[in-house]
Design a protein around this motif. Structure first.
Motif, PDB file in Angstrom:
ATOM      1  N   TRP A  38       0.841  -1.198   0.000  1.00 42.18           N
ATOM      2  CA  TRP A  38       0.000   0.000   0.000  1.00 42.18           C
ATOM      3  C   TRP A  38       0.880   1.253   0.000  1.00 42.18           C
ATOM      4  CZ3 TRP A  38      -0.615   4.469   2.612  1.00 42.18           C
ATOM      5  CH2 TRP A  38      -1.793   5.177   2.427  1.00 42.18           C
ATOM      6  N   THR A  39       1.896   1.251   0.852  1.00 41.35           N
ATOM      7  CA  THR A  39       2.778   2.411   0.968  1.00 41.35           C
ATOM      8  C   THR A  39       3.502   2.688  -0.338  1.00 41.35           C
ATOM      9  OG1 THR A  39       3.097   1.946   3.323  1.00 41.35           O
ATOM     10  CG2 THR A  39       4.697   3.402   2.260  1.00 41.35           C
ATOM     11  N   LEU A  40       3.967   1.638  -1.001  1.00 37.54           N
ATOM     12  CA  LEU A  40       4.661   1.817  -2.273  1.00 37.54           C
ATOM     13  C   LEU A  40       3.730   2.415  -3.324  1.00 37.54           C
ATOM     14  CD1 LEU A  40       6.679  -1.535  -2.376  1.00 37.54           C
ATOM     15  CD2 LEU A  40       7.635   0.775  -2.146  1.00 37.54           C
ATOM     16  N   GLY A  41       2.486   1.955  -3.346  1.00 40.05           N
ATOM     17  CA  GLY A  41       1.534   2.516  -4.294  1.00 40.05           C
ATOM     18  C   GLY A  41       1.222   3.971  -4.005  1.00 40.05           C
ATOM     19  N   PHE A  42       1.026   4.287  -2.744  1.00 43.83           N
ATOM     20  CA  PHE A  42       0.727   5.665  -2.339  1.00 43.83           C
ATOM     21  C   PHE A  42       1.893   6.588  -2.667  1.00 43.83           C
ATOM     22  CE2 PHE A  42       0.462   9.013   0.964  1.00 43.83           C
ATOM     23  CZ  PHE A  42      -0.818   9.491   0.719  1.00 43.83           C
ATOM     24  N   LEU A  43       3.106   6.161  -2.305  1.00 45.80           N
ATOM     25  CA  LEU A  43       4.277   7.007  -2.539  1.00 45.80           C
ATOM     26  C   LEU A  43       4.576   7.181  -4.022  1.00 45.80           C
ATOM     27  CD1 LEU A  43       6.732   5.813   0.272  1.00 45.80           C
ATOM     28  CD2 LEU A  43       5.465   7.975   0.147  1.00 45.80           C
ATOM     29  N   GLU A  44       4.189   6.226  -4.825  1.00 46.68           N
ATOM     30  CA  GLU A  44       4.401   6.348  -6.272  1.00 46.68           C
ATOM     31  C   GLU A  44       3.686   7.582  -6.818  1.00 46.68           C
ATOM     32  OE1 GLU A  44       2.784   3.573  -9.683  1.00 46.68           O
ATOM     33  OE2 GLU A  44       4.642   2.708  -8.871  1.00 46.68           O
ATOM     34  N   LEU A  45       2.517   7.872  -6.299  1.00 47.99           N
ATOM     35  CA  LEU A  45       1.778   9.068  -6.707  1.00 47.99           C
ATOM     36  C   LEU A  45       2.353  10.322  -6.068  1.00 47.99           C
ATOM     37  CD1 LEU A  45      -0.894   9.120  -8.505  1.00 47.99           C
ATOM     38  CD2 LEU A  45      -0.195   6.874  -7.691  1.00 47.99           C
ATOM     39  N   VAL A  46       2.665  10.239  -4.784  1.00 43.76           N
ATOM     40  CA  VAL A  46       3.157  11.411  -4.052  1.00 43.76           C
ATOM     41  C   VAL A  46       4.498  11.883  -4.608  1.00 43.76           C
ATOM     42  CG1 VAL A  46       3.990  12.210  -1.811  1.00 43.76           C
ATOM     43  CG2 VAL A  46       1.898  10.857  -1.947  1.00 43.76           C
ATOM     44  N   GLN A  47       5.365  10.949  -4.946  1.00 40.79           N
ATOM     45  CA  GLN A  47       6.699  11.323  -5.411  1.00 40.79           C
ATOM     46  C   GLN A  47       6.690  11.974  -6.783  1.00 40.79           C
ATOM     47  OE1 GLN A  47       8.556   7.494  -4.945  1.00 40.79           O
ATOM     48  NE2 GLN A  47       9.127   7.870  -2.820  1.00 40.79           N
ATOM     49  N   ALA A  48       5.571  11.855  -7.498  1.00 40.27           N
ATOM     50  CA  ALA A  48       5.464  12.482  -8.821  1.00 40.27           C
ATOM     51  C   ALA A  48       4.939  13.911  -8.743  1.00 40.27           C
ATOM     52  CB  ALA A  48       4.543  11.649  -9.714  1.00 40.27           C
ATOM     53  N   VAL A  49       4.618  14.389  -7.534  1.00 39.50           N
ATOM     54  CA  VAL A  49       4.070  15.730  -7.359  1.00 39.50           C
ATOM     55  C   VAL A  49       5.158  16.768  -7.603  1.00 39.50           C
ATOM     56  CG1 VAL A  49       3.054  17.316  -5.684  1.00 39.50           C
ATOM     57  CG2 VAL A  49       2.296  14.939  -5.774  1.00 39.50           C
ATOM     58  N   ASP A  50       4.793  17.872  -8.251  1.00 37.13           N
ATOM     59  CA  ASP A  50       5.772  18.907  -8.573  1.00 37.13           C
ATOM     60  C   ASP A  50       6.208  19.664  -7.317  1.00 37.13           C
ATOM     61  OD1 ASP A  50       4.105  21.645  -8.398  1.00 37.13           O
ATOM     62  OD2 ASP A  50       2.836  20.107  -9.305  1.00 37.13           O
ATOM     63  N   THR A  51       7.346  20.299  -7.425  1.00 41.36           N
ATOM     64  CA  THR A  51       7.954  20.980  -6.286  1.00 41.36           C
ATOM     65  C   THR A  51       7.082  22.106  -5.757  1.00 41.36           C
ATOM     66  OG1 THR A  51      10.164  20.462  -7.125  1.00 41.36           O
ATOM     67  CG2 THR A  51      10.006  22.224  -5.492  1.00 41.36           C
ATOM     68  N   GLU A  52       6.438  22.846  -6.640  1.00 42.98           N
ATOM     69  CA  GLU A  52       5.597  23.964  -6.204  1.00 42.98           C
ATOM     70  C   GLU A  52       4.460  23.477  -5.309  1.00 42.98           C
ATOM     71  OE1 GLU A  52       2.873  27.588  -8.103  1.00 42.98           O
ATOM     72  OE2 GLU A  52       3.988  26.214  -9.406  1.00 42.98           O
ATOM     73  N   THR A  53       3.837  22.386  -5.697  1.00 40.22           N
ATOM     74  CA  THR A  53       2.749  21.844  -4.883  1.00 40.22           C
ATOM     75  C   THR A  53       3.269  21.354  -3.546  1.00 40.22           C
ATOM     76  OG1 THR A  53       1.511  21.164  -6.854  1.00 40.22           O
ATOM     77  CG2 THR A  53       0.927  20.092  -4.784  1.00 40.22           C
ATOM     78  N   ARG A  54       4.394  20.657  -3.564  1.00 41.26           N
ATOM     79  CA  ARG A  54       4.981  20.155  -2.329  1.00 41.26           C
ATOM     80  C   ARG A  54       5.303  21.295  -1.356  1.00 41.26           C
ATOM     81  NH1 ARG A  54       7.434  15.317  -1.501  1.00 41.26           N
ATOM     82  NH2 ARG A  54       7.144  13.695  -3.072  1.00 41.26           N
TER      83      ARG A  54
END
Length: 205
Positions: free
Chosen positions: A122-138
Motif C-alpha cells: 500500500w505504501t509503495l503505491g501511495f508514494l508512487e503518486l506522491v513522489q510524482a508531485v511537482d515541487t511547487e505543490t509540495r
C-alpha cells in the motif's frame, strides 16, 4: 475514448454500488477473476493518492484497473460494481468529517507477515503518486504533512517477515495508523473547505 469504453457499465453500476464495506478478500477475488496476481493493497495506495491529488474519476479508475488487468473492460457487471464501490468507499471515507478512512489491507484472517506485506505494498503505491508531485505543490504543503510523508518512506522498507506476537501486532497497528493518517492529511490539505465530494462518480461527457 475512456467514456465510450466504460460509460455503460459505470452508469449501470452507479445506481447499484455496494452498500456494505468492501474488504480485502472481496477485491482480491476480483483481481484473481481477471487473471491478476497483484495485491489490491498496492492499487489501494495508488487510489488514495490519486483521490487526494487528482480527484480521480470513476472512469479513470476503471481505465487504470483494466490496463493493469490487460483488458478492455471488467468481465461482468458484478466485477465492475466491486471496483467502482472500492473507489467510492475510499472517497467517502477520505472526504468524511469523521476521518474514518481505512486502507484496504489484509485483515486478521491473514498472518501478521501477510498483513505487513500488504501495508508495505500500500505504501509503495501511495508514494508512487506522491513522489510524482511537482515541487511547487509540495512546497505549499504544511510541515506536518511533509513530515508524515517523509516518515512513510520507512514503511516502504519495513520488515515483513514478522512472527505472530502481540508486540509485532501492536507495532503493525501503529504503522498502519500512520499510513492512514498520512492519506487523510494529504486529502484534507488538497481539498481545503471541501469535506465532501458529491458528484465525483458522475460520468463525464
Amino acid at each position: 475514448m475512456l467514456a465510450g469504453r466504460h460509460a455503460g457499465p459505470i452508469q449501470e453500476c452507479y445506481m447499484s454500488l455496494i452498500n456494505d464495506r468492501l474488504d480485502f478478500s472481496t477485491v482480491a477475488d476480483v483481481f484473481l477473476m481477471h487473471g491478476s496476481m497483484q495485491s489490491p493493497a498496492f492499487q489501494d495506495g495508488r487510489l488514495a493518492g490519486a483521490l487526494a491529488l487528482h480527484d480521480l474519476t470513476a472512469e479513470a479508475w476503471l481505465d487504470e484497473l483494466c490496463a493493469t488487468f490487460g483488458i478492455e473492460q471488467p468481465r461482468d457487471q458484478e466485477s465492475a460494481e466491486v471496483l467502482l464501490g472500492w473507489r467510492r468507499q475510499a472517497l467517502d471515507a477520505l472526504s468524511a468529517a469523521e476521518l474514518n478512512y481505512e486502507p484496504l489491507l489484509p485483515d486478521d484472517l491473514f498472518s501478521l507477515a501477510e498483513r505487513a506485506q500488504g501495508l508495505q505494498e500500500w505504501t509503495l503505491g501511495f508514494l508512487e503518486l506522491v513522489q510524482a508531485v511537482d515541487t511547487e505543490t509540495r512546497n505549499a504543503w504544511t510541515a506536518n504533512l511533509r513530515e508524515a510523508l517523509d516518515d512513510l518512506q520507512a514503511l516502504a522498507t519495513i520488515e515483513v517477515d514478522l512472527d505472530d506476537s502481540s508486540e509485532n501486532e501492536n507495532d503493525l497497528f501503529a504503522l498502519t495508523e500512520h499510513a492512514r493518517m498520512a492519506a487523510m492529511l494529504l486529502y484534507t490539505e488538497q481539498h481545503p473547505g471541501q469535506p465532501q465530494v458529491e458528484e465525483a462518480d458522475a460520468p463525464k461527457q
